[in-house]
Design a protein around this motif. Structure first.
Motif, PDB file in Angstrom:
ATOM      1  N   GLN A 291      18.573  19.654  38.728  1.00 34.50           N
ATOM      2  CA  GLN A 291      17.184  19.896  38.361  1.00 34.50           C
ATOM      3  C   GLN A 291      16.716  18.919  37.289  1.00 34.50           C
ATOM      4  O   GLN A 291      17.050  19.058  36.123  1.00 34.50           O
ATOM      5  N   PRO A 292      15.920  17.911  37.685  1.00 30.17           N
ATOM      6  CA  PRO A 292      15.283  17.084  36.662  1.00 30.17           C
ATOM      7  C   PRO A 292      14.234  17.935  35.948  1.00 30.17           C
ATOM      8  O   PRO A 292      13.663  18.847  36.543  1.00 30.17           O
ATOM      9  N   TYR A 293      14.006  17.687  34.676  1.00 31.17           N
ATOM     10  CA  TYR A 293      12.967  18.442  33.992  1.00 31.17           C
ATOM     11  C   TYR A 293      12.143  17.529  33.115  1.00 31.17           C
ATOM     12  O   TYR A 293      12.579  16.472  32.691  1.00 31.17           O
ATOM     13  N   GLY A 294      10.906  17.974  32.933  1.00 30.83           N
ATOM     14  CA  GLY A 294       9.948  17.131  32.221  1.00 30.83           C
ATOM     15  C   GLY A 294       9.452  16.029  33.131  1.00 30.83           C
ATOM     16  O   GLY A 294       9.791  15.952  34.310  1.00 30.83           O
ATOM     17  N   ARG A 295       8.657  15.182  32.561  1.00 32.40           N
ATOM     18  CA  ARG A 295       8.127  14.068  33.349  1.00 32.40           C
ATOM     19  C   ARG A 295       8.974  12.833  33.108  1.00 32.40           C
ATOM     20  O   ARG A 295       9.656  12.718  32.095  1.00 32.40           O
ATOM     21  N   ALA A 296       8.929  11.915  34.051  1.00 32.85           N
ATOM     22  CA  ALA A 296       9.610  10.633  33.857  1.00 32.85           C
ATOM     23  C   ALA A 296       8.877   9.874  32.759  1.00 32.85           C
ATOM     24  O   ALA A 296       7.652   9.911  32.666  1.00 32.85           O
ATOM     25  N   ARG A 297       9.645   9.218  31.906  1.00 26.13           N
ATOM     26  CA  ARG A 297       9.067   8.454  30.796  1.00 26.13           C
ATOM     27  C   ARG A 297       9.499   7.009  30.897  1.00 26.13           C
ATOM     28  O   ARG A 297      10.430   6.687  31.623  1.00 26.13           O
TER      29      ARG A 297
ATOM     30  N   ARG B  65      24.195  18.365  31.273  1.00 23.99           N
ATOM     31  CA  ARG B  65      22.876  17.887  30.841  1.00 23.99           C
ATOM     32  C   ARG B  65      23.003  16.408  30.572  1.00 23.99           C
ATOM     33  O   ARG B  65      24.006  15.948  30.039  1.00 23.99           O
ATOM     34  N   GLY B  66      21.984  15.666  30.947  1.00 25.65           N
ATOM     35  CA  GLY B  66      22.013  14.228  30.723  1.00 25.65           C
ATOM     36  C   GLY B  66      20.656  13.617  30.964  1.00 25.65           C
ATOM     37  O   GLY B  66      19.653  14.315  31.138  1.00 25.65           O
ATOM     38  N   VAL B  67      20.643  12.297  30.985  1.00 23.28           N
ATOM     39  CA  VAL B  67      19.416  11.543  31.213  1.00 23.28           C
ATOM     40  C   VAL B  67      19.715  10.468  32.245  1.00 23.28           C
ATOM     41  O   VAL B  67      20.618   9.647  32.058  1.00 23.28           O
ATOM     42  N   LEU B  68      18.980  10.495  33.345  1.00 25.75           N
ATOM     43  CA  LEU B  68      19.091   9.434  34.345  1.00 25.75           C
ATOM     44  C   LEU B  68      18.059   8.362  34.030  1.00 25.75           C
ATOM     45  O   LEU B  68      16.990   8.656  33.499  1.00 25.75           O
ATOM     46  N   HIS B  69      18.381   7.116  34.379  1.00 24.94           N
ATOM     47  CA  HIS B  69      17.472   6.010  34.052  1.00 24.94           C
ATOM     48  C   HIS B  69      17.525   4.947  35.134  1.00 24.94           C
ATOM     49  O   HIS B  69      18.470   4.886  35.918  1.00 24.94           O
TER      50      HIS B  69
ATOM     51  N   ARG C 275      14.538  10.161  32.781  1.00 20.39           N
ATOM     52  CA  ARG C 275      14.176  11.577  32.823  1.00 20.39           C
ATOM     53  C   ARG C 275      15.430  12.423  32.609  1.00 20.39           C
ATOM     54  O   ARG C 275      16.488  12.136  33.155  1.00 20.39           O
ATOM     55  N   ALA C 276      15.290  13.476  31.825  1.00 21.15           N
ATOM     56  CA  ALA C 276      16.393  14.404  31.568  1.00 21.15           C
ATOM     57  C   ALA C 276      16.616  15.288  32.794  1.00 21.15           C
ATOM     58  O   ALA C 276      15.717  15.485  33.608  1.00 21.15           O
ATOM     59  N   TYR C 277      17.833  15.805  32.897  1.00 22.79           N
ATOM     60  CA  TYR C 277      18.167  16.695  34.009  1.00 22.79           C
ATOM     61  C   TYR C 277      19.205  17.707  33.554  1.00 22.79           C
ATOM     62  O   TYR C 277      19.847  17.567  32.519  1.00 22.79           O
ATOM     63  N   GLN C 278      19.358  18.737  34.387  1.00 26.58           N
ATOM     64  CA  GLN C 278      20.445  19.708  34.270  1.00 26.58           C
ATOM     65  C   GLN C 278      21.087  19.820  35.644  1.00 26.58           C
ATOM     66  O   GLN C 278      20.397  19.692  36.662  1.00 26.58           O
ATOM     67  N   ALA C 279      22.390  20.054  35.652  1.00 30.45           N
ATOM     68  CA  ALA C 279      23.097  20.261  36.916  1.00 30.45           C
ATOM     69  C   ALA C 279      24.159  21.331  36.695  1.00 30.45           C
ATOM     70  O   ALA C 279      24.586  21.565  35.555  1.00 30.45           O
TER      71      ALA C 279
ATOM     72  N   THR D 290      11.109   3.441  40.930  1.00 29.59           N
ATOM     73  CA  THR D 290      11.825   3.513  42.209  1.00 29.59           C
ATOM     74  C   THR D 290      13.323   3.657  41.995  1.00 29.59           C
ATOM     75  O   THR D 290      13.988   4.454  42.676  1.00 29.59           O
ATOM     76  N   LEU D 291      13.877   2.902  41.033  1.00 28.14           N
ATOM     77  CA  LEU D 291      15.311   2.999  40.762  1.00 28.14           C
ATOM     78  C   LEU D 291      15.678   4.325  40.099  1.00 28.14           C
ATOM     79  O   LEU D 291      16.764   4.869  40.337  1.00 28.14           O
ATOM     80  N   LEU D 292      14.777   4.874  39.288  1.00 29.12           N
ATOM     81  CA  LEU D 292      15.007   6.210  38.734  1.00 29.12           C
ATOM     82  C   LEU D 292      15.028   7.238  39.864  1.00 29.12           C
ATOM     83  O   LEU D 292      15.908   8.102  39.919  1.00 29.12           O
TER      84      LEU D 292
END
Length: 114
Positions: free
Chosen positions: A89-95, A43-47, A104-108, A52-54
């Motif tokens: 799997q990204p989840y939730g909306r991009a903020r 679990r983490g957060v991509l930024h 945006r948070a994700y699970q892998a 576009t970069l996200l």
């Protein structure tokens, strides 16, 4: 690749077992069929500095879902060979943060083959 606030947990899959029973004999016989790998849940957060970069960061993560085994180094420094990405799997909306960073948070999930 894993972004920020990364948490990784690795668990062993159950060993393969054959269970036999015989008519007229009490009890069961079990035969060990061997180790069946591990699963690492991430679990983490991509930024990214822009939406576009996200999207590019998420695309890079998805590009590893190609069936090829790689080396995984978890967040405590353990090195795991022969690991492949099963699911991203990204989840939730991009903020967007106050400084303009999109996230945006994700699970892998990764499968350890050996």
């Amino acid at each position: 690749m894993f972004g920020a606030a990364v948490s990784m947990t690795t668990s062993d899959n159950p060993r393969e077992t054959q269970v036999n029973s015989y008519f007229g004999v009490n009890g069961l016989e079990t035969l060990d069929g061997g180790f069946r790998g591990r699963i690492t849940n991430v679990r983490g957060v991509l930024h990214g500095a822009s939406a576009t970069l996200l999207a590019a960061a998420e695309g890079l993560f998805r590009s590893y879902n190609d069936g090829i085994c790689r080396l995984l180094i978890d967040n405590i420094g353990t090195t795991w060979p022969n690991v492949r990405l099963l699911r991203f799997q990204p989840y939730g909306r991009a903020r967007q943060s106050a400084d303009g960073t999109f996230f945006r948070a994700y699970q892998a999930q990764f499968l350890h083959l050996a």
